[in-house]
Structure formats: structure tokens, C-alpha cells
Enzyme design. Structure first.
Site, short mmCIF file in Angstrom:
data_model
loop_
_atom_site.label_atom_id
_atom_site.label_comp_id
_atom_site.label_asym_id
_atom_site.label_seq_id
_atom_site.Cartn_x
_atom_site.Cartn_y
_atom_site.Cartn_z
N LYS A 112 0.82 -1.21 0.00
CA LYS A 112 0.00 0.00 0.00
C LYS A 112 0.86 1.26 0.00
O LYS A 112 0.48 2.25 -0.63
CB LYS A 112 -0.99 0.00 1.17
CG LYS A 112 -2.11 -1.01 0.97
CD LYS A 112 -3.29 -0.81 1.88
CE LYS A 112 -4.40 -1.80 1.51
NZ LYS A 112 -5.56 -1.69 2.40
N LYS A 193 -5.14 -10.29 -6.00
CA LYS A 193 -6.36 -10.47 -5.20
C LYS A 193 -7.39 -9.43 -5.59
O LYS A 193 -7.06 -8.30 -5.91
CB LYS A 193 -6.01 -10.39 -3.72
CG LYS A 193 -6.62 -9.28 -2.92
CD LYS A 193 -6.28 -9.35 -1.46
CE LYS A 193 -6.52 -8.00 -0.79
NZ LYS A 193 -7.93 -7.62 -0.66
N LYS A 196 -10.75 -3.78 -2.91
CA LYS A 196 -11.49 -2.53 -2.99
C LYS A 196 -10.60 -1.42 -3.54
O LYS A 196 -11.06 -0.53 -4.23
CB LYS A 196 -11.99 -2.13 -1.61
CG LYS A 196 -13.12 -2.98 -1.12
CD LYS A 196 -13.70 -2.36 0.14
CE LYS A 196 -13.67 -3.34 1.28
NZ LYS A 196 -12.82 -2.89 2.39
P1 ATP Z 1 -8.62 -2.61 0.71
O1 ATP Z 1 -8.14 -2.78 -0.69
O2 ATP Z 1 -9.16 -1.25 1.04
O3 ATP Z 1 -7.62 -3.12 1.74
P2 ATP Z 1 -9.95 -5.11 0.78
O4 ATP Z 1 -10.64 -5.49 -0.45
O5 ATP Z 1 -8.62 -5.74 1.06
O6 ATP Z 1 -9.88 -3.54 0.82
P3 ATP Z 1 -10.58 -5.22 3.58
O7 ATP Z 1 -11.65 -4.40 4.19
O8 ATP Z 1 -9.17 -4.79 3.75
O9 ATP Z 1 -10.91 -5.38 2.02
O10 ATP Z 1 -10.72 -6.71 4.09
C1 ATP Z 1 -11.89 -7.22 4.74
C2 ATP Z 1 -11.82 -8.73 4.82
O11 ATP Z 1 -11.97 -9.29 3.50
C3 ATP Z 1 -10.49 -9.26 5.35
O12 ATP Z 1 -10.75 -10.37 6.17
C4 ATP Z 1 -9.75 -9.69 4.10
O13 ATP Z 1 -8.79 -10.70 4.35
C5 ATP Z 1 -10.90 -10.19 3.24
N1 ATP Z 1 -10.58 -10.12 1.82
C6 ATP Z 1 -10.26 -9.00 1.12
N2 ATP Z 1 -10.05 -9.29 -0.17
C7 ATP Z 1 -10.23 -10.63 -0.30
C8 ATP Z 1 -10.16 -11.54 -1.40
N3 ATP Z 1 -9.84 -11.11 -2.61
N4 ATP Z 1 -10.42 -12.84 -1.17
C9 ATP Z 1 -10.75 -13.29 0.07
N5 ATP Z 1 -10.83 -12.48 1.15
C10 ATP Z 1 -10.58 -11.17 0.98
MG MG Z 2 -7.41 -5.06 2.65
#
Ligand code: ATP
Ligand code: MG
Length: 327
Positions: A112, A193, A196
């Protein structure tokens, strides 16, 4: 009842399929067997650039999606991180027991910070706040996706370190990372992955996407060389990701799905998966929009959640303050 805690950041208008499959579906399962605490991580959301009006909106939208996806406020304590001040209070204590080396080794920080022009100190100390989020509740189980494994490992280390130094205080929690669904990949880039913060809305399935958008994204998913539908994440990451999604949305095994599509083409799989996704996500979307029409009610659920969470979190914090010598 054993306890579980987990959270999701308020960093987008809609959660994506990775959050839904990797985290939210587990949250829903565990609320039946655990004393469950699930929070919207708005404090983590300000570690990167943010807009106040957007953050406020996203916080409520995330709460609405929690409930729409099946979290029952009568069974789960749903709350907003910033409404429980013990989180940043314990975080400070844990920051003081975390080394710079440990924090800067975290891959999420490296990834990040590489993407930010302005790298905040909060992005570095993020895992200490996450450890506080968890340890305040002394949970046995923390359901997360694969990307959070390293932070969970640090949380366990910090708990053990504190217990050793100041006497048994924290439960050392177990990460619950389901092998099959812990990492859902970007549809356009199955090496990364689904995220968001990824600037690739085409590769990300948002759970609030309408039927048309869902179908379009799934149909244009990148597939792999060859034509055979097989589960082989190494050589066929695109198709394997679609099979994982298919399997978790239908609760059918991957083997069963692969057998059904023997001799068929990628296109068949995509058409059917699009249908499954629309069927699963349309009610979640409709329920979310419905919940967002009564914001006072949503806020009341969150206020009640914060009150319940605070009672437990403050008791832990008091014990910590006492042990480290705060008067
Ligand atoms: P950001 O990019 O802002 O970090 P994010 O998509 O990683 O957002 P988070 O809010 O950080 O989402 O994560 C929330 C939960 O979703 C965490 O438990 C994380 O491990 C899970 N998670 C996020 N992306 C994935 C994915 N692609 N597959 C499975 N689990 C995920
Ligand atoms: Mg995340």
C-alpha cells in the site's frame, strides 16, 4: 460460547465478492456458534487518502451490507470502530510493544505504501490497531482472508509478548482462513487479489452490482489457454478462480462442478456462473438499498452495537492500563 471478532474497512461503496466469500460468509456462519463481534473499520480507512462525506456514507453502506448478507443484529454485535475508543487506546499500548522492524516487514504496508504518494504513519501502525481490534475482545477465532494472515501472526506475537511481560492478559487468537476461499482473484488479473483499492472495477465483482454489470464482468473474465474446464490454480488461474466462486456461491464442491462441465466450453461456465451470481447477489443488493432508506434505524443498531462492544473492550483496557502502570 467461544468468541469471534472480525472487521471490514469502509473503503468503498460496495463490498466485493472477495470480502463476501472470504469474510462475510464466514461471519454469518460463526454468528450461530460464537459470541460474535463484527465491526466496520472506519479508523483503518483513514490510513490512506479519504473523503469525509464518502467515509460517512461508506460506513453506513458497509453496515447495511453486513445485515443484508445475513448478519443478524440480535445474534451479532455490529459496530463502528471509531465508536469504541478503547480500540485506539489499546492500539497505542501495542504500538509501544511493536518494533519498527516488525511493522515495516508487513507486506500490506509495503504494497500500500508503494501505491501512495503520501505515506501516513497510520499505514505503518495499522497492524497494531488491528491487534487492538482483536485482543480487546479476547476471541478464540478470527475469520479473515489470506492477505491478513501476516497481521494475525503479528497479533498473536503481540498478545504473547504482552502476556509474558505483564502477566496473562490476552487470549492468543487463532486465525480462521479457509483454504478454498481465502483468496478470490481479480477477474481481469487472476494473479492479483480482488480488492477494494484496486483501480480495476472490471475485474472486481461488487456485491451491489446490478444484474447487467455482474453478467458483463463475469462474461469478460480472463480465462486461460486451452479449452478444458479444470481446477488447476497454477496453470489455469482464471478458470480456477471462477470455479472457486461458483462453488462458494452454490455450496457445491469444485469436483462436482468440474464434472458437470466436462466437455463444455468456458463460455458455458461463465453464463451459468453469471446466473448464479445474479441469483445470490440480487437479494443482497435489494435488502441493502432497503436498509439504507432508514438510516436512523441503521444508526440505532450501530449505537447499540457500540455500547455492547464498549462494555467488553473497556474492561480489557482497564486491565491493560493497570498492568502497565497507568494510574
Ligand atoms: P482494501 O483494498 O481497502 O484493503 P480489501 O478489499 O482488502 O480492501 P478489507 O476491508 O481490507 O478489504 O478486508 C476485509 C476482509 O476481506 C479481510 O478479512 C480480508 O482478508 C478479506 N478479503 C479482502 N479481499 C479478499 C479476497 N480477494 N479474497 C478473500 N478475502 C478477501
Ligand atoms: Mg485489505
Amino acid at each position: 460460547q467461544p468468541r469471534t471478532v472480525s472487521g471490514i474497512q469502509a473503503t468503498s461503496d460496495s463490498l466485493h465478492l472477495g470480502n463476501y466469500i472470504g469474510a462475510l460468509q464466514q461471519f454469518v456462519t460463526h454468528q450461530e456458534s460464537h459470541d460474535a463481534f463484527y465491526f466496520i473499520a472506519n479508523m483503518h480507512a483513514i490510513t490512506v487518502e479519504q473523503d469525509p462525506a464518502e467515509l460517512r456514507e461508506r460506513t453506513l453502506r458497509t453496515a447495511a451490507q453486513f445485515i443484508a448478507a445475513g448478519l443478524d443484529p440480535e445474534k451479532s454485535t455490529i459496530f463502528v470502530q471509531s465508536q469504541v475508543p478503547a480500540h485506539p487506546q489499546l492500539s497505542w499500548v501495542l504500538e509501544c510493544t511493536t518494533s519498527m522492524g516488525e511493522a515495516s516487514r508487513m507486506t500490506q504496508f509495503k504494497d500500500k505504501s508503494a501505491k501512495q504518494e503520501h505515506v501516513s504513519l497510520g499505514l505503518l501502525t495499522y497492524p497494531a490497531l488491528m491487534a487492538a481490534d482483536i485482543l480487546l475482545y479476547n476471541p478464540q477465532l478470527v475469520p479473515v482472508g489470506e492477505d491478513q494472515r501476516q497481521h494475525l501472526e503479528l497479533t498473536r506475537n503481540l498478545a504473547e509478548r504482552f502476556n509474558y511481560r505483564f502477566g496473562k492478559t490476552f487470549t492468543v487468537p487463532e486465525a480462521q482462513i479457509l483454504k478454498a476461499t481465502a483468496k478470490i482473484y481479480d477477474l481481469q488479473n487472476p494473479g492479483a487479489k480482488m480488492s477494494k483499492s484496486q483501480p480495476s472495477p472490471q475485474g472486481r465483482i461488487d456485491i451491489l452490482d446490478d444484474a447487467k454489470a455482474l453478467t458483463k464482468k463475469i462474461k469478460s473474465a480472463v480465462t486461460d489457454d486451452g479449452t478444458e474446464i479444470a481446477f488447476d490454480p497454477e496453470n489455469k488461474p482464471g478458470v480456477s478462480n471462477l470455479l472457486t466462486i461458483y462453488s462458494s456461491l452454490t455450496s457445491r464442491s469444485v469436483d462436482d462442478i468440474v464434472a458437470e462441465y466436462e466437455g463444455k466450453m468456458y463460455g458455458h461456465l461463465k453464463v451459468d456462473l453469471a446466473e448464479v451470481a445474479v441469483e445470490t447477489l440480487t437479494p443482497v443488493r435489494e435488502r441493502t438499498l432497503e436498509l439504507l432508506e432508514d438510516r436512523a434505524q441503521l444508526q440505532a443498531i450501530l449505537d447499540r452495537g457500540a455500547e455492547k462492544a464498549s462494555a467488553i473492550a473497556e474492561a480489557t483496557l482497564r486491565e491493560v492500563y493497570d498492568k502497565i502502570g497507568f494510574i
